[in-house]
Motif scaffolding. Sequence first.
Motif, PDB file in Angstrom:
ATOM      1  N   SER A  45      54.150  -7.278  41.374  1.00 52.83           N
ATOM      2  CA  SER A  45      52.972  -7.239  42.243  1.00 52.83           C
ATOM      3  C   SER A  45      51.766  -6.661  41.509  1.00 52.83           C
ATOM      4  N   ALA A  46      51.993  -5.628  40.715  1.00 47.71           N
ATOM      5  CA  ALA A  46      50.898  -5.045  39.937  1.00 47.71           C
ATOM      6  C   ALA A  46      50.363  -6.044  38.932  1.00 47.71           C
TER       7      ALA A  46
ATOM      8  N   ALA B  87      42.745 -10.856  39.626  1.00 49.97           N
ATOM      9  CA  ALA B  87      41.387 -10.352  39.371  1.00 49.97           C
ATOM     10  C   ALA B  87      40.764 -11.059  38.175  1.00 49.97           C
ATOM     11  N   TYR B  88      41.551 -11.266  37.143  1.00 49.13           N
ATOM     12  CA  TYR B  88      41.083 -11.994  35.962  1.00 49.13           C
ATOM     13  C   TYR B  88      40.704 -13.427  36.339  1.00 49.13           C
ATOM     14  N   GLY B  89      41.547 -14.077  37.120  1.00 48.48           N
ATOM     15  CA  GLY B  89      41.292 -15.463  37.518  1.00 48.48           C
ATOM     16  C   GLY B  89      40.046 -15.617  38.370  1.00 48.48           C
ATOM     17  N   VAL B  90      39.857 -14.700  39.297  1.00 51.52           N
ATOM     18  CA  VAL B  90      38.662 -14.742  40.153  1.00 51.52           C
ATOM     19  C   VAL B  90      37.412 -14.520  39.305  1.00 51.52           C
ATOM     20  N   SER B  91      37.497 -13.590  38.374  1.00 48.72           N
ATOM     21  CA  SER B  91      36.360 -13.309  37.489  1.00 48.72           C
ATOM     22  C   SER B  91      36.010 -14.535  36.652  1.00 48.72           C
ATOM     23  N   TYR B  92      37.010 -15.144  36.047  1.00 52.34           N
ATOM     24  CA  TYR B  92      36.776 -16.342  35.232  1.00 52.34           C
ATOM     25  C   TYR B  92      36.216 -17.477  36.082  1.00 52.34           C
ATOM     26  N   GLY B  93      36.814 -17.724  37.227  1.00 44.55           N
ATOM     27  CA  GLY B  93      36.352 -18.808  38.088  1.00 44.55           C
ATOM     28  C   GLY B  93      34.912 -18.626  38.534  1.00 44.55           C
ATOM     29  N   THR B  94      34.565 -17.401  38.856  1.00 39.40           N
ATOM     30  CA  THR B  94      33.191 -17.104  39.282  1.00 39.40           C
ATOM     31  C   THR B  94      32.205 -17.335  38.148  1.00 39.40           C
TER      32      THR B  94
END
Length: 101
Positions: free
Chosen positions: A19-20, A27-34
Amino acid sequence: MVEADTGRWPGRTVVRDASALALAVAAYGVSYGTLATGSGLAIWQTQALSLLMYSGASQFGLVGVLRAGGTGGTAAVTAVPLGSRNLFYSFGPTPSLRGAG
């Protein structure tokens, strides 16, 4: 490592650790996608880069150059060396893998 018999489910540690890791990757994926879509890439292009590029550094490098106004060629010239450095990481374990079948 074997957990002591505490009456709890032994997979609890695995779920906690996974889970960690999942939270960090999300968080990495959301940052990259944004950043990628904010740089003018379509969602399908953003997803294709994630599928085709192994290195996260390459992805962020390419997106960073595009966001700064660079061309696709300049972005690729930046991303290729960042990704190719992973090739050199493979030389370290190679001697220990010889004869492993």
